[in-house]
Design an enzyme around this catalytic site. Sequence first.
Site, short mmCIF file in Angstrom:
data_model
loop_
_atom_site.label_atom_id
_atom_site.label_comp_id
_atom_site.label_asym_id
_atom_site.label_seq_id
_atom_site.Cartn_x
_atom_site.Cartn_y
_atom_site.Cartn_z
CD GLU A 107 -1.23 -2.36 2.17
OE1 GLU A 107 -1.97 -2.70 2.87
OE2 GLU A 107 -0.06 -2.76 2.08
NE ARG A 122 24.97 -28.97 -6.29
CZ ARG A 122 24.33 -29.84 -5.53
NH1 ARG A 122 23.47 -29.03 -4.45
NH2 ARG A 122 23.78 -31.03 -5.50
#
Length: 360
Positions: free
Chosen positions: A64, A226
């Site tokens: 917001e 990885r």
Amino acid sequence: MPKLKNNYFCTVNIHEKYIKRCIELAQNGFGTTYPNPMVGSVIVYENQIIGEGWHKKAGQPHAEVNAIRSVEDKSLLKNATIYVSLEPCSHFGKTPPCCDLIIEHKIPNVVVGTVDPNEKVAGNGIKKLIAAGANVTVGVLEKECNELNKRFFTFHQQKRPYIILKWAESQDGFLSPEKEINQDRKPIWITNQYSRQLVHKWRSEEQAILAGTQTVIDDNPKLNTRDWSGNNPVRVVLDQKNRISKESFIFDDTVKTIVFTKSEISFQTENTNFEVIDFNQNIIPQILAVLHQNQIQSIIIEGGLKTLQSFIDENIWDEARIFIGKATFEKGTKAPNIQKKNLTKTYIQSDELINIRNHD
């Protein structure tokens, strides 16, 4: 009467249009907002979007706030409607309450996708806005908004992480072939490289990953991301009798690791926590309680068989992601037994991927 009905559905459809946009915006924060939920917000003036925003990271401005900041002419706000996928917060945390900012700018109309399950909010934001004179509409695309933050909702409503079971099995239903003498400590791949990369993407999206003792002893997994760019999940490992070698990758101190054990052990590492639990009792509630205390909202259970089957038998899981590769083993460790209903199938080249939801 028909005219009123048509106007009603027209209004509902307009609300849905902008809440859908809120959901799209919120998804930009997937994997980066923990422990906060993903939230998107749109501000509309005379059927035109004049501001948008989403929550990017815990400690940074909420959706917001970003949406209001993006509005160039703030004088329009007093005649605008703000849409938000999740109830605006009403309490002070790392940032001030979003309700206060909405009230400060005198935004008269607020449309909310769903109520925040966090007990610190839980309807209080809506009450605060109504008390300030705002016209508040709640429950637009509620199911979709709940799905968006299924991890957050599970954590706050069930006091446990959202649980994803994941494994790969051969065409003939085995997790692994029969172990050979002097076999190296490394995984035996059932899936192709693209499926493995997808798994690493999933790891980057969840907060933790769990493996059982035998899996770590046999495969010496790193349990990291990885093969994908993203955050490494917290590694969670079961080691009742402290059988896992100190030289294993899980003790390399590169990723936060939680080890569940029966008794205190003789060594410590900077990034590894040892949690003592009672293995003579049901360990699943004990594990989930510790994970909840550590603010972990989601976890992937990667095995092995005993660990996966335990969660299935206790019916404490939310979804299962099962890869079926082309390999056949004929004998070895059987795959977990799970009812394959409420499922969807996709294919990653030669691999079949089954996704099962444990509830609608």
